[in-house]
Design an enzyme around this catalytic site. Structure first.
Site, mmCIF file in Angstrom:
data_model
loop_
_atom_site.group_PDB
_atom_site.id
_atom_site.type_symbol
_atom_site.label_atom_id
_atom_site.label_comp_id
_atom_site.label_asym_id
_atom_site.label_seq_id
_atom_site.Cartn_x
_atom_site.Cartn_y
_atom_site.Cartn_z
ATOM 1 N N THR A 35 3.962 -3.822 2.317
ATOM 2 C CA THR A 35 4.425 -2.767 3.230
ATOM 3 C C THR A 35 5.851 -3.010 3.693
ATOM 4 O O THR A 35 6.588 -2.076 3.980
ATOM 5 C CB THR A 35 3.463 -2.702 4.443
ATOM 6 O OG1 THR A 35 2.185 -2.320 3.956
ATOM 7 C CG2 THR A 35 3.907 -1.701 5.482
ATOM 8 N N SER A 82 -0.308 -6.173 -2.005
ATOM 9 C CA SER A 82 -0.906 -7.504 -2.199
ATOM 10 C C SER A 82 -2.385 -7.429 -2.559
ATOM 11 O O SER A 82 -2.976 -8.432 -2.953
ATOM 12 C CB SER A 82 -0.677 -8.399 -0.985
ATOM 13 O OG SER A 82 -1.478 -8.014 0.095
ATOM 14 N N THR A 115 0.555 -7.775 3.620
ATOM 15 C CA THR A 115 -0.250 -8.515 4.608
ATOM 16 C C THR A 115 -1.703 -8.715 4.164
ATOM 17 O O THR A 115 -2.359 -9.653 4.611
ATOM 18 C CB THR A 115 -0.279 -7.777 5.968
ATOM 19 O OG1 THR A 115 -0.788 -6.460 5.769
ATOM 20 C CG2 THR A 115 1.083 -7.726 6.603
HETATM 21 C C1 SIN Z 1 -0.247 -4.933 1.137
HETATM 22 O O1 SIN Z 1 -0.919 -5.890 1.475
HETATM 23 O O2 SIN Z 1 0.521 -4.951 0.160
HETATM 24 C C2 SIN Z 1 -0.354 -3.644 1.891
HETATM 25 C C3 SIN Z 1 -0.537 -3.829 3.341
HETATM 26 C C4 SIN Z 1 0.616 -4.500 4.027
HETATM 27 O O3 SIN Z 1 1.530 -5.073 3.466
HETATM 28 O O4 SIN Z 1 0.577 -4.454 5.285
#
Ligand code: SIN
Length: 347
Positions: A35, A82, A115
């Site tokens: 994100t 991720s 995240t």
């Molecule tokens: C991810 O994990 O790529 C999407 C969610 C985020 O980064 O908050």
């Protein structure tokens, strides 16, 4: 005029000679997506955006203050959400981090990441990076296009932490929302809020105030330069899956794992890693087939103690997804259950 130029040049040379050049630390940012690199059609949309859209240079350019803290280089390792992170990518990332940190002129690494599975990558690096130099993961809960996006401040703090001598030897760290967490303990606790990363039992290593880090504590568990895991010659990580315990959980999930030749299973049991009668049979069957099984707790915190009445090894205080990371890493070295259990108590 001529004399003025001579005077200034002399003063400059004298100050360089007397006080030495103030050289900023050299920090490499390895970007993997998430994100923090996400982009939406509107600045209030923090849900229907695409993660992993912006490149590493765009993230760096968005925070001109970085130039005052460190000499920055950026590399794009991946650009994905991720949720799509794989063992192959984290293995490649670990090798790259080790390669960069072996250079005298690299002082630390920042990794930008989604995240959702950040804690898995962070813990994998905590086990496999062979250096005391700082490695800091950061991320964002709001895409880069949002009002009050959290990514730029998180990136500034991550680079600041990486450039701080006090950050050396503390293992891999995670910085978000003005908090410094250890990769060993920190976990994502909320799907949408910016204060999502917490360690319920152990707390934070420190905090940021006015963009400056303040440490409170260190961790005791083994990591980085004290870790015995060396994956430099490893081409592929062992296959370890997670099975989830619940009322009526079926034994056939273990049969499927055996048929698919997995190397390890983490069973997220209820309470302190309890098993149902069916999963109990399944674990014994898997162990007889040469698969290492570790019981964790689906509660997500607390310790799973050794309980001689139940089959399988125990995850100690590692949550289920980190137990999977340690089991994958341990299986690159041994299949001896006693040794692997020891790793779970010490890493
Ligand atoms: C991810 O994990 O790529 C999407 C969610 C985020 O980064 O908050």
């Amino acid at each position: 005029m001529k004399y003025k130029i001579i005077l200034f040049t002399t003063l400059f040379l004298m100050s360089t000679f007397c006080f030495g050049e103030t050289k900023l630390p050299h920090v490499v940012i390895l970007a993997t997506g998430g994100t923090i690199a996400g982009s939406a059609a509107s600045n209030t949309d923090t849900v229907s955006y695409k993660a992993g859209e912006l490149g590493v240079q765009t993230l760096i350019d968005a925070v001109p203050e970085l130039k005052n803290i460190a000499q920055i280089d950026g590399e794009q390792v991946a650009n994905i959400g991720s949720n799509d992170m794989t063992s192959d990518i984290i293995l490649k990332l670990s090798n790259r981090v080790n390669e960069l940190l072996a250079k005298d002129d690299v002082d630390g690494i920042v990794i930008t990441h989604g995240t959702d599975t950040l804690e898995e990558t962070a813990y994998f690096l905590h086990l496999t990076v062979k250096s005391d130099k700082p490695v800091v993961l950061t991320a964002a809960m709001r895409p880069a296009t949002a009002i009050s996006a959290d990514g730029p401040m998180n990136l500034l703090e991550a680079v600041t932490l990486t450039s701080t001598s006090e950050a050396k030897g503390r293992g891999v760290m995670v910085v978000l929302n003005d908090r410094i967490g250890s990769a060993r303990f920190i976990t994502k606790t909320n799907g949408t809020t910016t204060d999502t990363f917490k360690a319920a039992e152990q707390g934070y290593l420190g905090v940021f105030i006015a963009a400056k880090p303040h440490f409170e504590t260190k961790i005791d568990k083994l990591h980085t330069s004290n870790s015995i895991f060396d994956l430099s010659g490893v081409k592929e990580l062992p296959k370890v899956i997670i099975l989830y315990g619940y009322q009526d959980d079926p034994e056939y999930l273990f049969d499927a794992a055996i048929e698919n030749h997995v190397d390890g299973i983490v069973y997220a049991g209820s309470g302190a890693g309890s098993t149902s009668v069916r999963s109990d049979r399944g674990i014994k069957k898997a162990e007889n087939a040469g698969i290492v099984v570790v019981r964790s707790s689906r509660t997500g915190s607390g310790i799973v103690p050794v309980n001689k009445t139940l089959p399988g090894l125990v995850s100690d205080s590692l949550n289920t997804e980190k137990a999977r990371i340690l089991l994958m890493t341990a299986l690159t070295k041994t299949k001896d259950p006693e040794l692997i259990q020891q790793y779970f108590h010490t890493y």
